[in-house]
Motif scaffolding. Structure first.
Motif: not given
Length: 201
Positions: A52, A55, A57, A63, A65, A76-77, A86
């Motif tokens: 993180l 990263l 972004i 996104t 994961d 978190t993204m 996400s």
């Protein structure tokens, strides 16, 4: 049939309760519910924290994961890319349940969590970022499946970020060069290495 004393019953009851902790990463404060049997259930592992940190972004990135566990990377993204979507995937239904619970508890509306063995249920969705904290004891055949499936689902200019134990860094370098045509090591520590590859725009 064996009977358990009350002390043992109380201990087992406590073990079955959710583990709850909070963590702030990239200025995003999230509370996580986890359980025994999930990876790093009492706190965010160092590999995920390291990934993180490195990263990059954009606020409108879509996104994915891969192997989300209880959701720290994907959620978190989702917070960092509020104008994107996400997708969190895992082959463990318990992980999927807890990621969904954590998305709801943290009021994250732009995250979706599905049960998927690798990319098997992702279909033809496309992403700007794919990230994974890759398991250390998975065969290289599965890594190649992950990477080639990621290649087909990255948008032009998209990135794949992975964090692995540092003992895998040479393999990741070779595999990224072979599959994506490039490789960049972002951070190598004693235990973990973060790497990224990018598709041409």
């Amino acid at each position: 049939m064996a009977t358990l004393d009350q002390t043992t019953r109380n201990y087992l009851r406590k073990l079955r309760q959710d583990i709850v902790f909070s963590e702030t990463t990239r200025d995003q404060h999230l509370t996580y519910h986890t359980t025994w049997g999930l990876f790093s259930p009492k706190n965010l592992d160092h590999g995920s924290l390291l990934l993180l940190d490195y990263l990059q972004i954009n606020e409108d990135d879509d996104t994915l994961d891969l192997g989300c566990g209880y959701g720290p990377l994907g959620l978190t993204m989702a917070r960092l890319a509020p104008k994107g979507n996400s997708l969190l995937i895992d082959k463990d239904f318990v992980a999927v349940d807890y990621s969904r619970k954590n998305a709801e508890l943290n009021n994250i509306k732009n995250a979706e969590v599905i049960l998927s063995n690798g990319f098997s249920q992702v279909e033809d969705r496309q992403f700007d970022l794919i990230v994974s904290n890759l398991p250390a004891k998975t065969g290289k055949e599965l890594y190649y499946l992950y990477f080639y499936d990621a290649l087909e689902r990255l948008n032009p200019g998209g990135h794949i970020y992975v964090v692995t134990i540092s003992g895998l860094r040479k393999f990741i370098q070779r595999a990224f060069q072979e599959v994506f045509g490039n490789y960049k090591k972002l951070k190598q520590g004693r235990t973990y290495t973060v790497a990224v590859a990018q598709l041409p725009k």
